[in-house]
Design an enzyme around this catalytic site. Structure first.
Site, PDB file in Angstrom:
ATOM      1  N   GLU A  70       0.809  -1.226   0.000  1.00 13.00           N
ATOM      2  CA  GLU A  70       0.000   0.000   0.000  1.00 13.00           C
ATOM      3  C   GLU A  70       0.837   1.269   0.000  1.00 13.00           C
ATOM      4  OE1 GLU A  70      -0.619  -2.616   1.921  1.00 13.00           O
ATOM      5  OE2 GLU A  70      -2.753  -3.134   1.797  1.00 13.00           O
ATOM      6  N   PHE A 132     -12.002  -6.609  13.933  1.00 11.87           N
ATOM      7  CA  PHE A 132     -10.940  -7.133  13.082  1.00 11.87           C
ATOM      8  C   PHE A 132     -10.530  -6.078  12.046  1.00 11.87           C
ATOM      9  CE2 PHE A 132      -9.802  -9.471   9.123  1.00 11.87           C
ATOM     10  CZ  PHE A 132      -8.563  -9.929   9.567  1.00 11.87           C
ATOM     11  N   GLN A 133      -9.259  -5.824  11.942  1.00 10.22           N
ATOM     12  CA  GLN A 133      -8.686  -4.843  11.010  1.00 10.22           C
ATOM     13  C   GLN A 133      -9.266  -3.451  11.202  1.00 10.22           C
ATOM     14  OE1 GLN A 133      -8.630  -6.605   7.019  1.00 10.22           O
ATOM     15  NE2 GLN A 133      -6.654  -7.500   7.552  1.00 10.22           N
ATOM     16  N   LYS A 182     -17.633  -0.190   5.925  1.00 11.50           N
ATOM     17  CA  LYS A 182     -18.118  -1.189   4.965  1.00 11.50           C
ATOM     18  C   LYS A 182     -19.621  -1.077   4.733  1.00 11.50           C
ATOM     19  CE  LYS A 182     -17.660  -5.911   3.513  1.00 11.50           C
ATOM     20  NZ  LYS A 182     -17.025  -7.203   3.714  1.00 11.50           N
ATOM     21  N   MET A 501      24.428   8.680   2.242  1.00  5.98           N
ATOM     22  CA  MET A 501      24.235   9.971   2.895  1.00  5.98           C
ATOM     23  C   MET A 501      24.498   9.855   4.400  1.00  5.98           C
ATOM     24  SD  MET A 501      23.740  13.074   2.400  1.00  5.98           S
ATOM     25  CE  MET A 501      22.890  13.657   0.942  1.00  5.98           C
TER      26      MET A 501
HETATM   27  C1  LIG Z   1      18.676  14.472   1.614  1.00  4.35           C
HETATM   28  C2  LIG Z   1      17.952  15.773   1.401  1.00  4.35           C
HETATM   29  C3  LIG Z   1      18.682  16.922   1.193  1.00  4.35           C
HETATM   30  C4  LIG Z   1      18.039  18.130   0.928  1.00  4.35           C
HETATM   31  N1  LIG Z   1      18.785  19.233   0.616  1.00  4.35           N
HETATM   32  C5  LIG Z   1      18.179  20.341   0.145  1.00  4.35           C
HETATM   33  C6  LIG Z   1      18.925  21.438  -0.379  1.00  4.35           C
HETATM   34  O1  LIG Z   1      20.150  21.438  -0.405  1.00  4.35           O
HETATM   35  N2  LIG Z   1      18.236  22.493  -0.874  1.00  4.35           N
HETATM   36  C7  LIG Z   1      16.871  22.543  -0.892  1.00  4.35           C
HETATM   37  O2  LIG Z   1      16.294  23.500  -1.411  1.00  4.35           O
HETATM   38  N3  LIG Z   1      16.146  21.545  -0.358  1.00  4.35           N
HETATM   39  C8  LIG Z   1      16.759  20.445   0.131  1.00  4.35           C
HETATM   40  N4  LIG Z   1      15.992  19.395   0.589  1.00  4.35           N
HETATM   41  C9  LIG Z   1      14.536  19.532   0.571  1.00  4.35           C
HETATM   42  C10 LIG Z   1      13.996  20.270   1.781  1.00  4.35           C
HETATM   43  O3  LIG Z   1      13.934  19.360   2.862  1.00  4.35           O
HETATM   44  C11 LIG Z   1      12.599  20.861   1.496  1.00  4.35           C
HETATM   45  O4  LIG Z   1      11.732  19.861   1.052  1.00  4.35           O
HETATM   46  C12 LIG Z   1      12.615  21.941   0.417  1.00  4.35           C
HETATM   47  O5  LIG Z   1      13.683  22.842   0.604  1.00  4.35           O
HETATM   48  C13 LIG Z   1      11.307  22.711   0.455  1.00  4.35           C
HETATM   49  O6  LIG Z   1      11.119  23.350  -0.752  1.00  4.35           O
HETATM   50  P1  LIG Z   1      10.171  24.602  -0.895  1.00  4.35           P
HETATM   51  O7  LIG Z   1      10.572  25.696   0.036  1.00  4.35           O
HETATM   52  O8  LIG Z   1      10.130  24.907  -2.340  1.00  4.35           O
HETATM   53  O9  LIG Z   1       8.781  24.134  -0.310  1.00  4.35           O
HETATM   54  P2  LIG Z   1       7.575  23.211  -0.746  1.00  4.35           P
HETATM   55  O10 LIG Z   1       7.468  22.129   0.246  1.00  4.35           O
HETATM   56  O11 LIG Z   1       7.574  22.869  -2.171  1.00  4.35           O
HETATM   57  O12 LIG Z   1       6.401  24.210  -0.393  1.00  4.35           O
HETATM   58  C14 LIG Z   1       5.780  24.995  -1.346  1.00  4.35           C
HETATM   59  C15 LIG Z   1       5.324  26.323  -0.751  1.00  4.35           C
HETATM   60  O13 LIG Z   1       4.565  26.957  -1.776  1.00  4.35           O
HETATM   61  C16 LIG Z   1       3.280  27.296  -1.289  1.00  4.35           C
HETATM   62  N5  LIG Z   1       2.325  27.141  -2.381  1.00  4.35           N
HETATM   63  C17 LIG Z   1       1.749  26.015  -2.848  1.00  4.35           C
HETATM   64  N6  LIG Z   1       0.948  26.286  -3.881  1.00  4.35           N
HETATM   65  C18 LIG Z   1       1.023  27.629  -4.075  1.00  4.35           C
HETATM   66  C19 LIG Z   1       0.408  28.523  -4.994  1.00  4.35           C
HETATM   67  N7  LIG Z   1      -0.438  28.103  -5.948  1.00  4.35           N
HETATM   68  N8  LIG Z   1       0.697  29.837  -4.894  1.00  4.35           N
HETATM   69  C20 LIG Z   1       1.548  30.305  -3.930  1.00  4.35           C
HETATM   70  N9  LIG Z   1       2.144  29.505  -3.038  1.00  4.35           N
HETATM   71  C21 LIG Z   1       1.893  28.179  -3.125  1.00  4.35           C
HETATM   72  C22 LIG Z   1       2.999  26.363  -0.121  1.00  4.35           C
HETATM   73  O14 LIG Z   1       2.083  26.940   0.775  1.00  4.35           O
HETATM   74  C23 LIG Z   1       4.405  26.177   0.461  1.00  4.35           C
HETATM   75  O15 LIG Z   1       4.696  27.189   1.414  1.00  4.35           O
HETATM   76  C24 LIG Z   1      16.621  18.190   0.918  1.00  4.35           C
HETATM   77  C25 LIG Z   1      15.889  17.045   1.178  1.00  4.35           C
HETATM   78  C26 LIG Z   1      16.532  15.837   1.401  1.00  4.35           C
HETATM   79  C27 LIG Z   1      15.713  14.617   1.618  1.00  4.35           C
HETATM   80  C1  LIG Z   2      12.435   5.614   5.105  1.00  3.18           C
HETATM   81  C2  LIG Z   2      13.724   6.275   5.449  1.00  3.18           C
HETATM   82  N1  LIG Z   2      14.532   5.733   6.397  1.00  3.18           N
HETATM   83  C3  LIG Z   2      15.714   6.331   6.698  1.00  3.18           C
HETATM   84  C4  LIG Z   2      16.094   7.483   6.083  1.00  3.18           C
HETATM   85  C5  LIG Z   2      17.420   8.161   6.441  1.00  3.18           C
HETATM   86  N2  LIG Z   2      18.310   8.164   5.271  1.00  3.18           N
HETATM   87  C6  LIG Z   2      18.471   9.229   4.471  1.00  3.18           C
HETATM   88  S1  LIG Z   2      19.505   8.965   3.194  1.00  3.18           S
HETATM   89  C7  LIG Z   2      19.795   7.386   3.698  1.00  3.18           C
HETATM   90  C8  LIG Z   2      20.718   6.485   2.915  1.00  3.18           C
HETATM   91  C9  LIG Z   2      20.196   6.124   1.565  1.00  3.18           C
HETATM   92  O1  LIG Z   2      21.008   5.093   1.026  1.00  3.18           O
HETATM   93  P1  LIG Z   2      20.968   4.762  -0.514  1.00  3.18           P
HETATM   94  O2  LIG Z   2      19.588   4.595  -0.979  1.00  3.18           O
HETATM   95  O3  LIG Z   2      21.904   3.638  -0.771  1.00  3.18           O
HETATM   96  O4  LIG Z   2      21.495   6.106  -1.172  1.00  3.18           O
HETATM   97  P2  LIG Z   2      22.948   6.777  -1.166  1.00  3.18           P
HETATM   98  O5  LIG Z   2      22.912   7.833  -0.115  1.00  3.18           O
HETATM   99  O6  LIG Z   2      23.944   5.722  -0.894  1.00  3.18           O
HETATM  100  O7  LIG Z   2      23.069   7.366  -2.527  1.00  3.18           O
HETATM  101  C10 LIG Z   2      19.089   7.096   4.873  1.00  3.18           C
HETATM  102  C11 LIG Z   2      19.140   5.818   5.600  1.00  3.18           C
HETATM  103  C12 LIG Z   2      15.196   8.019   5.138  1.00  3.18           C
HETATM  104  N3  LIG Z   2      15.452   9.168   4.516  1.00  3.18           N
HETATM  105  N4  LIG Z   2      14.039   7.391   4.820  1.00  3.18           N
END
Ligand SMILES: Cc1cc2nc3c(=O)[nH]c(=O)nc-3n(C[C@H](O)[C@H](O)[C@H](O)COP(=O)(O)OP(=O)(O)OC[C@H]3O[C@@H](n4cnc5c(N)ncnc54)[C@H](O)[C@@H]3O)c2cc1C
Ligand SMILES: Cc1ncc(C[n+]2csc(CCOP(=O)(O)OP(=O)(O)O)c2C)c(N)n1
Ligand SMILES: [Mg+2]
Length: 592
Positions: A70, A132-133, A182, A501
């Site tokens: 799911e 159940f469930q 249901k 990472m």
């Molecule tokens: C491993 C990892 C590393 C990351 N590193 C980075 C990084 O280096 N740099 C980075 O940028 N992010 C990074 N992120 C992502 C970060 O965590 C956030 O998800 C991201 O920065 C949020 O983007 P955003 O501000 O565009 O917000 P979003 O989550 O896209 O939010 C959108 C905003 O727009 C508004 N909005 C929606 N629709 C409309 C509309 N029609 N008109 C006006 N406003 C609207 C919403 O209210 C909201 O405030 C990383 C994520 C991971 C998993």
């Molecule tokens: C469901 C979930 N569990 C744990 C994490 C924490 N986490 C972020 S990056 C990462 C490693 C990902 O490993 P891999 O897919 O091999 O990617 P790589 O960083 O090696 O490119 C982990 C465990 C996460 N983001 N999501």
């Protein structure tokens, strides 16, 4: 769970005395989906939703995709929504069906993705009896949905479905859960047709921004000496990329995108400084810190973007913030000109005001600002060891893919980790809705279901999933779904044998104590792919990267799984460590 006689008689009571046709709740639900133009549902059956599955069986306009878990149903529908802008729909049964879906719902919620998730529930009379469930779906999902409904009476079904779709797609989009007991799916009522409009006094998202505030913003922007445009996922969600491009072209100002906003502005344009934030470019982060007027558009000043808020606030700059959700504004930083409204409407008004007015940007100041930016840009902070012939550099795989597919009709999905950042940094997205990933929740396991969901709706396009050997194993069972439905995707696994990472953080912050970040006993991915009926490829040498990608690109009628053995020690640079300011960047070889 069976339907009791009492429930059947309550259904009879619900029947309308008129001659309008009587339909079961499940039939009304399916009619509602049809009225909303839904073409695809991803789901998994179980006792509580069998009447709904029966109604699906009896129609032929909606295609249901039977996933293998799911979580993947919700991710697939979410990926579809991100790529198309339409509402994604998933269907799960009660109890474990719903709890399995929770990660998918939370993922969509974090990134504001429009979705309707239909869940089965035990019969109304059994709710609260540890049946159940049974699980408290409304309670469990409350913090991770834009809204949720428990349909208590079949007569409310059509109205609730109308509201669910309306709430999901308007204002700040988000997932809406509709929990259907249901007996409600079994009971009958007179069906008067799908409602044409929705009336909700308490829910009226603003679209048009305040004219006076927009004028104020314009004044600030035109008088700026060091202007900067910082845009995010909201520009994509609001389909305002053309308006953004027009505005940037008119002003000639530098622009950056968040991870969620990539593609909103063409990455190959000179005015684009690259992604900003934790793994953003030097020029993008330095401009953020040193601009004097910042226009934030549909971006929410995430902690991975502004780094340490004290460091961010340590310099003077005026901030204009356009966002449809008033609660997003001034949540993390002090804002000088808040504009609540839809990004498309507000940018259109801003463009009109510029056209109608006489004032233009200060060309001399802008020239000097661009000189400063070019000084940062020459550091070439994304440089890596391109000459290496010993080991495959993950960046090289993405760069080669970009060069090969830049003119293709294609989508790039990713999982979470280093590979995600390499994809964001090295694939230059020039078009909106082509980069599909989980930013806010950072959910490993989304990549394959995302690609599979998109491929169904966009069969002509290539869907490449850039993943890691850790992430892919979180939903690898969906290779089976790809086979069943012919959704032939192309998986690029950047296999570094590490939870890369995590390993990177342990190397830099935990003095090299690699606690449980090494992936041992990995499966033979080639054989695994073949076992699912797909093409498996193992690529171990740098010189094989390009030919392998070319071969995979040419295969149109099979899913291809590419196991690239990449450099296990490679890190993502630049990097802003947690708690540091956005200009306190680690560059790998030469610190700033
Ligand atoms: C491993 C990892 C590393 C990351 N590193 C980075 C990084 O280096 N740099 C980075 O940028 N992010 C990074 N992120 C992502 C970060 O965590 C956030 O998800 C991201 O920065 C949020 O983007 P955003 O501000 O565009 O917000 P979003 O989550 O896209 O939010 C959108 C905003 O727009 C508004 N909005 C929606 N629709 C409309 C509309 N029609 N008109 C006006 N406003 C609207 C919403 O209210 C909201 O405030 C990383 C994520 C991971 C998993
Ligand atoms: C469901 C979930 N569990 C744990 C994490 C924490 N986490 C972020 S990056 C990462 C490693 C990902 O490993 P891999 O897919 O091999 O990617 P790589 O960083 O090696 O490119 C982990 C465990 C996460 N983001 N999501
Ligand atoms: Mg890995």
């Amino acid at each position: 769970m069976e339907i009791t006689k009492a429930e059947i008689s309550s259904a009879a009571a619900a029947q309308n005395a008129s001659n309008t046709p009587e339909l079961m709740g499940s039939e009304i639900l399916v009619k509602s989906l049809q009225a909303e133009g839904v073409q695809y549902i991803w789901g998994y059956p179980g006792g509580a939703v069998l009447y709904i599955y029966d109604a699906i069986y009896k129609q032929d306009t909606i295609q249901h995709v039977l996933v293998r878990h799911e979580q993947a149903a919700v991710h697939a529908a979410d990926g579809f929504a991100r790529a198309t802008g339409e509402v994604g729909v998933a269907l799960v049964t009660s109890g474990p069906g719903l709890t399995n879906a929770v990660t998918g719902i939370a993922t969509a919620y974090s990134d504001s993705i429009p979705m309707v998730i239909i869940s089965g529930q035990v019969a109304t009379a059994a709710i609260g009896s540890d049946a159940f469930q049974e699980c408290d779906t409304v309670g469990i999902t409350r913090p991770i949905v834009k809204h949720n409904f428990l349909v208590k009476d079949v007569r409310d079904m059509a109205d609730i479905m109308k509201k669910a779709f309306h709430i999901a797609r308007t204002g700040r989009p988000g997932p809406v859960v509709v929990d259907v007991p249901k007996d409600v799916s079994f009971n009958k009522t007179a069906y008067h047709g799908y409602p044409e409009s929705v009336a909700m006094r308490s829910y009226n998202p603003v679209r048009k921004g305040h004219g006076g505030q927009i004028r104020k913003a314009l004044q600030l922007l035109l008088n700026a000496k060091r202007p900067y445009i910082y845009t995010g996922g909201g520009v994509l969600l609001g389909n305002a990329c053309n308006e953004l491009r027009t505005l940037v072209d008119m002003l000639g100002y530098p622009v950056t995108n968040t991870l969620m906003g990539l593609g909103a502005y063409p990455a190959t344009d000179k005015k684009f400084l690259g992604m900003l934030g934790m793994h953003g470019t030097v020029e993008a982060n330095y401009a953020m810190q040193h601009c004097d007027v910042l226009l934030a558009v549909g971006a929410r000043f995430d902690d991975r973007v502004i780094g340490n808020p004290k460091h961010f606030a340590s310099v003077e700059r005026k901030i204009i913030h356009i966002d449809i959700d008033p609660s997003s504004i001034a949540k993390r930083v002090k804002v000088d000109v808040p504009i609540v409204g839809d990004v498309k409407d507000v940018l259109t008004e801003l463009i009109t005001m510029i056209k109608e007015g006489q004032q233009r940007p200060d060309a001399q100041a802008l020239g000097a600002w661009w000189d400063t930016i070019e000084g940062w840009r020459v550091k070439d902070c994304l440089a890596y060891d391109r000459a290496n012939t010993e080991v495959i550099k993950p960046q090289a795989v993405v760069e080669t893919l970009w060069n090969m597919t830049k003119d293709d009709d294609c989508y790039i999905t990713s999982d979470v980790g280093q590979h995600q950042m390499f994809a964001a940094q090295f694939y230059k997205f020039n078009e909106p809705r082509r980069w599909i990933n989980s930013g806010g929740l950072g959910t490993m396991g989304v990549g394959l279901p995302y690609a599979m969901g998109i491929k169904l709706a966009k069969p002509q396009a290539d869907c490449w999933c850039i993943t890691g050997e850790g992430s892919i194993q979180m939903n690898i069972q969906e290779l089976s779904t790809c086979q069943q439905y012919g959704t032939h995707v192309k998986v690029i696994s950047l296999n570094n044998r590490y939870l890369g990472m995590v390993r990177q953080w342990q190397e830099l912050i935990y003095q090299g104590r690699y606690s449980h970040s090494y992936m041992d006993a990995l499966p033979n991915f080639v054989k695994l792919a073949e076992a699912y009926g797909h093409v498996g490829m193992l690529i171990e040498r740098p010189e094989d990267v390009e030919p392998a990608l070319r071969e995979a690109r040419a295969i149109k009628d099979r899913t291809v799984f590419m196991d690239f053995r990449t450099d296990p020690t490679e890190n993502v640079w630049p990097m802003v460590e947690a708690g540091k300011g956005i200009t306190e960047m680690l560059l790998g070889s030469e610190e700033l």
